[in-house]
Design a protein around this motif. Structure first.
Motif, PDB file in Angstrom:
ATOM      1  N   GLY A 179      -3.072  24.689  -7.414  1.00 48.38           N
ATOM      2  CA  GLY A 179      -2.184  23.595  -7.797  1.00 48.38           C
ATOM      3  C   GLY A 179      -2.736  22.256  -7.352  1.00 48.38           C
ATOM      4  N   LEU A 180      -2.029  21.199  -7.699  1.00 47.06           N
ATOM      5  CA  LEU A 180      -2.453  19.848  -7.362  1.00 47.06           C
ATOM      6  C   LEU A 180      -1.447  19.235  -6.393  1.00 47.06           C
ATOM      7  CD1 LEU A 180      -4.379  17.404  -7.959  1.00 47.06           C
ATOM      8  CD2 LEU A 180      -2.740  16.744  -9.729  1.00 47.06           C
ATOM      9  N   PHE A 181      -1.946  18.646  -5.326  1.00 47.88           N
ATOM     10  CA  PHE A 181      -1.102  17.953  -4.360  1.00 47.88           C
ATOM     11  C   PHE A 181      -1.326  16.453  -4.470  1.00 47.88           C
ATOM     12  CE2 PHE A 181      -0.996  22.175  -2.749  1.00 47.88           C
ATOM     13  CZ  PHE A 181       0.134  22.287  -1.950  1.00 47.88           C
ATOM     14  N   LEU A 182      -0.221  15.692  -4.370  1.00 44.45           N
ATOM     15  CA  LEU A 182      -0.269  14.231  -4.350  1.00 44.45           C
ATOM     16  C   LEU A 182       0.544  13.755  -3.156  1.00 44.45           C
ATOM     17  CD1 LEU A 182       0.583  13.634  -8.104  1.00 44.45           C
ATOM     18  CD2 LEU A 182      -1.668  13.310  -7.079  1.00 44.45           C
ATOM     19  N   SER A 183       0.027  12.777  -2.451  1.00 42.56           N
ATOM     20  CA  SER A 183       0.775  12.234  -1.327  1.00 42.56           C
ATOM     21  C   SER A 183       0.305  10.819  -1.049  1.00 42.56           C
ATOM     22  CB  SER A 183       0.596  13.116  -0.084  1.00 42.56           C
ATOM     23  OG  SER A 183       1.437  12.664   0.958  1.00 42.56           O
ATOM     24  N   GLY A 184       1.197  10.032  -0.511  1.00 46.71           N
ATOM     25  CA  GLY A 184       0.819   8.654  -0.198  1.00 46.71           C
ATOM     26  C   GLY A 184       2.005   7.846   0.273  1.00 46.71           C
ATOM     27  N   GLY A 185       1.851   6.541   0.200  1.00 50.83           N
ATOM     28  CA  GLY A 185       2.923   5.661   0.634  1.00 50.83           C
ATOM     29  C   GLY A 185       2.501   4.212   0.538  1.00 50.83           C
ATOM     30  N   ALA A 186       3.411   3.330   0.908  1.00 57.23           N
ATOM     31  CA  ALA A 186       3.137   1.900   0.899  1.00 57.23           C
ATOM     32  C   ALA A 186       3.857   1.266   2.079  1.00 57.23           C
ATOM     33  CB  ALA A 186       3.591   1.274  -0.415  1.00 57.23           C
ATOM     34  N   TYR A 187       3.336   0.120   2.530  1.00 60.55           N
ATOM     35  CA  TYR A 187       3.869  -0.499   3.744  1.00 60.55           C
ATOM     36  C   TYR A 187       3.431  -1.964   3.812  1.00 60.55           C
ATOM     37  CZ  TYR A 187      -0.872   0.964   4.766  1.00 60.55           C
ATOM     38  OH  TYR A 187      -2.217   1.182   4.667  1.00 60.55           O
ATOM     39  N   PRO A 188       4.148  -2.799   4.587  1.00 64.37           N
ATOM     40  CA  PRO A 188       3.739  -4.196   4.752  1.00 64.37           C
ATOM     41  C   PRO A 188       2.392  -4.266   5.460  1.00 64.37           C
ATOM     42  CG  PRO A 188       5.989  -3.848   5.519  1.00 64.37           C
ATOM     43  CD  PRO A 188       5.387  -2.496   5.315  1.00 64.37           C
ATOM     44  N   ALA A 189       1.525  -5.138   4.982  1.00 63.66           N
ATOM     45  CA  ALA A 189       0.187  -5.260   5.563  1.00 63.66           C
ATOM     46  C   ALA A 189       0.050  -6.491   6.447  1.00 63.66           C
ATOM     47  CB  ALA A 189      -0.864  -5.308   4.457  1.00 63.66           C
ATOM     48  N   GLN A 190       1.151  -7.207   6.683  1.00 62.42           N
ATOM     49  CA  GLN A 190       1.117  -8.350   7.591  1.00 62.42           C
ATOM     50  C   GLN A 190       2.511  -8.597   8.141  1.00 62.42           C
ATOM     51  OE1 GLN A 190       0.798 -11.405   3.941  1.00 62.42           O
ATOM     52  NE2 GLN A 190       0.908 -12.462   5.902  1.00 62.42           N
ATOM     53  N   ASN A 191       2.573  -9.272   9.269  1.00 60.84           N
ATOM     54  CA  ASN A 191       3.860  -9.611   9.870  1.00 60.84           C
ATOM     55  C   ASN A 191       4.450 -10.827   9.160  1.00 60.84           C
ATOM     56  OD1 ASN A 191       6.022  -9.511  11.620  1.00 60.84           O
ATOM     57  ND2 ASN A 191       5.001 -10.673  13.230  1.00 60.84           N
ATOM     58  N   VAL A 192       5.745 -11.043   9.358  1.00 60.44           N
ATOM     59  CA  VAL A 192       6.424 -12.207   8.792  1.00 60.44           C
ATOM     60  C   VAL A 192       6.990 -13.039   9.932  1.00 60.44           C
ATOM     61  CG1 VAL A 192       8.315 -13.018   7.340  1.00 60.44           C
ATOM     62  CG2 VAL A 192       7.016 -10.986   6.667  1.00 60.44           C
ATOM     63  N   VAL A 193       6.527 -14.265  10.046  1.00 55.70           N
ATOM     64  CA  VAL A 193       7.029 -15.200  11.059  1.00 55.70           C
ATOM     65  C   VAL A 193       7.381 -16.500  10.353  1.00 55.70           C
ATOM     66  CG1 VAL A 193       6.542 -16.463  13.180  1.00 55.70           C
ATOM     67  CG2 VAL A 193       5.577 -14.177  12.845  1.00 55.70           C
ATOM     68  N   ARG A 194       8.596 -16.971  10.539  1.00 61.02           N
ATOM     69  CA  ARG A 194       9.037 -18.227   9.949  1.00 61.02           C
ATOM     70  C   ARG A 194       9.785 -19.043  11.003  1.00 61.02           C
ATOM     71  NH1 ARG A 194       6.177 -16.525   6.556  1.00 61.02           N
ATOM     72  NH2 ARG A 194       6.491 -16.406   4.288  1.00 61.02           N
TER      73      ARG A 194
END
Length: 255
Positions: free
Chosen positions: A203-218
């Motif tokens: 079979g075929l497996f897929l996996s992953g994700g997404a996330y912020p790549a920098q902090n936020v300061v204001r």
């Protein structure tokens, strides 16, 4: 579309719309996940789907495929950011997904090697295309993909990795200080993502994700009176390196 919710849709994109349609028949084993690590990390499951994604004749053999997927939101991160912004920002910020696509017959049993390779390639390419389309549809801009090489996974294979980068536009954040409205202007945050695919046990497996790549300061200055001016700083305390490490650790433990 509320662009802050981009991860809610992007997670399931890796298995949506590969080919065909309809309801899956029979029982397909879902991917085995590192449940303890997910629990310890404050992840919360947001979706569990089973879908028939392919039905066609390949090399004279009728082949079907069913995808079983699981999607998780980093609820601990979401809660922490919500608290820091006094509830002004309450949205998924980091996610993880995994899917197992089971073929009938299995890829091992498809009689022609080139046909097996074609099936896996079609599924993988379609998954990447859907992942990218969903990122764009969710409001991310400048979505780009690059070859991420390979990654050793718990099933014993080397998964093919595609790395993603994008920009996420977020809305202004408003709250009150001493009864006075304070608004922190919106802006753009870099986002990174990863999608891994590999063949195991027919079979075929897929996996992953997404996330912020920098902090936020204001920071914003607010004049409360002729004599009082306050500087309000919002620092979300985001830790991109930690999120990247966590997503990779989860991906490599999918079986």
């Amino acid at each position: 579309m509320d662009r802050r919710r981009f991860l809610a849709g992007a997670a399931a994109a890796g298995v949506a719309g590969l080919a065909g349609c309809g309801t899956a028949s029979g029982t397909v084993r879902p991917p085995e996940l590192p449940e303890q690590r997910l629990d310890d990390g404050g992840w919360e499951r947001t979706a569990a789907d089973t879908e028939e994604v392919l039905s066609r004749t390949v090399a004279g053999t009728e082949v079907s495929a069913t995808a079983v997927s699981r999607v998780y939101d980093d609820a601990a991160l979401r809660a922490a950011v919500g608290e820091k912004t006094l509830g002004a920002l309450d949205a998924p910020l980091s996610n993880f997904f995994a899917a197992r696509i089971a073929f009938t017959p299995t890829l091992v049993d498809v009689p022609v090697e080139s046909a097996r390779e074609e099936l896996a390639a079609r599924a993988g390419e379609a998954a990447r295309g859907q992942f990218e389309a969903q990122l764009a549809a969710a409001g991310l801009t400048d979505v780009s993909a690059s070859d991420g090489g390979t990654l050793a996974v718990a099933t014993g294979e080397d998964a093919a990795v595609t790395e993603y980068s994008a920009a996420f536009e977020f809305d202004a954040i408003s709250f009150e200080v001493r009864g006075e409205p304070i608004t922190i202007e919106g802006g753009s945050v870099d986002v990174e993502g990863v999608l891994a695919s590999w063949i195991h046990d027919g079979g075929l497996f897929l996996s992953g994700g997404a996330y912020p790549a920098q902090n936020v300061v204001r920071t914003v200055d607010r004049e409360l009176s002729e004599a009082i001016t306050v500087a309000v700083e919002v620092d979300l305390g985001l830790e991109p390196a930690r999120y990247a490490e966590e997503v990779e650790a989860l991906v490599t433990r999918v079986e």
